[in-house]
Design an enzyme around this catalytic site. Structure first.
Site, PDB file in Angstrom:
ATOM      1  N   ASP A 164      49.676  37.882  39.120  1.00 18.86           N
ATOM      2  CA  ASP A 164      49.970  39.187  39.645  1.00 18.86           C
ATOM      3  C   ASP A 164      51.335  39.443  38.880  1.00 18.86           C
ATOM      4  O   ASP A 164      52.021  39.253  38.136  1.00 18.86           O
ATOM      5  CB  ASP A 164      49.838  39.058  41.091  1.00 18.86           C
ATOM      6  CG  ASP A 164      50.164  39.874  41.709  1.00 18.86           C
ATOM      7  OD1 ASP A 164      49.426  40.976  42.363  1.00 18.86           O
ATOM      8  OD2 ASP A 164      50.900  40.650  42.219  1.00 18.86           O
ATOM      9  N   TRP A 165      52.762  40.308  39.954  1.00 20.14           N
ATOM     10  CA  TRP A 165      53.623  39.939  40.041  1.00 20.14           C
ATOM     11  C   TRP A 165      54.295  38.968  38.666  1.00 20.14           C
ATOM     12  O   TRP A 165      55.628  39.701  38.295  1.00 20.14           O
ATOM     13  CB  TRP A 165      54.739  40.234  40.766  1.00 20.14           C
ATOM     14  CG  TRP A 165      55.072  41.938  40.866  1.00 20.14           C
ATOM     15  CD1 TRP A 165      54.197  42.647  42.002  1.00 20.14           C
ATOM     16  CD2 TRP A 165      55.373  43.017  40.272  1.00 20.14           C
ATOM     17  NE1 TRP A 165      53.932  44.531  41.839  1.00 20.14           N
ATOM     18  CE2 TRP A 165      55.377  43.956  41.043  1.00 20.14           C
ATOM     19  CE3 TRP A 165      56.615  42.951  39.567  1.00 20.14           C
ATOM     20  CZ2 TRP A 165      55.909  45.445  40.178  1.00 20.14           C
ATOM     21  CZ3 TRP A 165      57.412  44.303  38.409  1.00 20.14           C
ATOM     22  CH2 TRP A 165      57.543  45.086  39.432  1.00 20.14           C
ATOM     23  N   TRP A 211      45.588  49.519  47.818  1.00 19.88           N
ATOM     24  CA  TRP A 211      46.636  48.873  47.694  1.00 19.88           C
ATOM     25  C   TRP A 211      47.836  49.545  48.062  1.00 19.88           C
ATOM     26  O   TRP A 211      48.047  49.053  49.004  1.00 19.88           O
ATOM     27  CB  TRP A 211      46.568  47.677  47.300  1.00 19.88           C
ATOM     28  CG  TRP A 211      47.587  46.692  46.941  1.00 19.88           C
ATOM     29  CD1 TRP A 211      48.314  47.028  46.121  1.00 19.88           C
ATOM     30  CD2 TRP A 211      48.263  46.319  48.164  1.00 19.88           C
ATOM     31  NE1 TRP A 211      49.074  45.571  46.197  1.00 19.88           N
ATOM     32  CE2 TRP A 211      48.981  45.432  47.329  1.00 19.88           C
ATOM     33  CE3 TRP A 211      47.678  46.651  49.215  1.00 19.88           C
ATOM     34  CZ2 TRP A 211      49.572  44.940  48.228  1.00 19.88           C
ATOM     35  CZ3 TRP A 211      48.558  45.320  50.096  1.00 19.88           C
ATOM     36  CH2 TRP A 211      49.903  44.706  49.671  1.00 19.88           C
ATOM     37  N   ASP A 266      38.439  40.021  40.928  1.00 20.50           N
ATOM     38  CA  ASP A 266      39.360  40.331  40.886  1.00 20.50           C
ATOM     39  C   ASP A 266      39.334  42.217  40.066  1.00 20.50           C
ATOM     40  O   ASP A 266      38.757  42.303  39.434  1.00 20.50           O
ATOM     41  CB  ASP A 266      40.189  39.787  40.156  1.00 20.50           C
ATOM     42  CG  ASP A 266      41.807  40.627  40.462  1.00 20.50           C
ATOM     43  OD1 ASP A 266      41.593  41.750  41.494  1.00 20.50           O
ATOM     44  OD2 ASP A 266      42.558  40.969  39.866  1.00 20.50           O
ATOM     45  N   HIS A 318      41.539  38.114  43.316  1.00 16.27           N
ATOM     46  CA  HIS A 318      43.154  38.069  42.817  1.00 16.27           C
ATOM     47  C   HIS A 318      43.491  36.783  43.036  1.00 16.27           C
ATOM     48  O   HIS A 318      44.381  37.069  41.835  1.00 16.27           O
ATOM     49  CB  HIS A 318      43.580  39.541  43.573  1.00 16.27           C
ATOM     50  CG  HIS A 318      44.490  39.796  42.809  1.00 16.27           C
ATOM     51  ND1 HIS A 318      44.877  40.376  41.747  1.00 16.27           N
ATOM     52  CD2 HIS A 318      45.955  40.001  43.215  1.00 16.27           C
ATOM     53  CE1 HIS A 318      45.994  41.028  41.379  1.00 16.27           C
ATOM     54  NE2 HIS A 318      46.964  40.335  42.861  1.00 16.27           N
TER      55      HIS A 318
END
Length: 298
Positions: free
Chosen positions: A119-120, A160, A246, A276
């Site tokens: 992710d980030w 999202w 995901d 995810h």
């Protein structure tokens, strides 16, 4: 800059998180929390979380890494976990997060790193590795990307992004649970809520999705394009391990495999029954794959 610090009492009683806290001052206003577990003279894993999680996300993986003899560093990004939390949305930017983490690397002088990111954690971590190549030895990515505003984001991400900016309340634990293929325990949901006593602590969690570059005009795009030029020449081992469930990052693993030279002939895996937040669903499987890969690419 107004900064909040989550009271320690919020983190008491987390039975699956027995790790000692460490802190480093990365600016006059901001203190960053990180885990420093295990010992190894040269091999260190840098575990980077994303939105809206914290180092708790890696609790299932850390014991496997330390048992294999490695050192593990797992920071909480500014605005998350036990790290300090600026209260204004405008305090946060993609570049600020990269700068904060760059200062972190320099402050504790991390070398010979294997980057583990999702992710980030990938959006920031891949920038870090591109801009500090001498500090990084390997990279493994899961459910992440390095966006340059080209093409249309997935419908799941756009939904999202819109929700994160418009929902009156962000129920963090519920959001993380919704991104898992296997439901979280009540304790885990509470642990993801723990850093955020009220909405004033959630500015980072609120703004992060809006900071993902989705157009070529985004201010982060030039730096990300520069990073991609590095990865088009990257020869160090690069491993993908995306979750099969995901919807946000589906297909990103094959792009990395095609573009990054260091991804050639690597033992890429697809994590089965993993959403995810694959560290929750299949953390042990990803950790074991990483250990095998590291031992084969000394």
């Amino acid at each position: 800059m107004k900064v909040l610090r989550t009271p320690d009492v919020r983190f008491e009683g987390l039975t699956e998180y027995p790790f000692a806290p460490n802190y480093v001052q990365i600016s006059p206003e901001l203190r960053m929390h990180y885990l420093d577990e295990g010992q190894h003279p040269t091999e260190t894993l840098l575990l980077m979380h994303g939105e809206p999680t914290w180092s708790y996300l890696y609790r299932k993986m850390i014991p496997l890494f330390t048992a294999a003899g490695y050192r593990v560093i797992a920071p909480d990004l500014i605005g998350f976990g036990k790290s300090d939390k600026p209260t204004e949305l405008t305090d946060y930017s993609y570049q600020n997060h990269v700068d904060w983490m760059s200062t972190f690397l320099q402050k504790i002088d991390l070398q010979n790193l294997t980057l583990v990111c999702q992710d980030w954690g990938g959006l920031i971590g891949l920038r870090l590795a591109a801009e500090n190549q001498e500090r990084f030895k390997r990279i493994t990515v899961s459910n992440t990307f390095l966006p340059t505003g080209q093409g249309k984001p997935s419908d799941a991400f756009l939904a999202w992004q819109q929700y994160s900016q418009t929902a009156p309340v962000l129920n963090i634990g519920k959001i993380v649970n919704g991104g898992c293929a296997i439901p979280l325990s009540a304790e885990a949901i509470a642990a993801y809520d723990a850093p955020f006593p009220d909405k004033d602590y959630k500015a980072g969690a609120r703004i992060f999705p809006a900071l993902v570059p989705t157009s070529p005009q985004d201010p982060a795009v030039p730096a990300n394009l520069k990073a991609w030029e590095v990865y088009k020449q990257w020869q160090k081992p690069f491993l993908t391990a995306f979750g099969d469930k995901d919807p946000i990052t589906h297909g990103g693993d094959t792009f990395f495999q095609k573009v990054v030279p260091g991804a050639q002939n690597q033992p890429h895996i697809t994590l089965q029954n993993a959403g995810h937040f694959c560290q929750e669903d299949q953390g042990e499987a990803w950790a074991k794959a990483i250990i095998d890969w590291m031992q084969a690419s000394v």
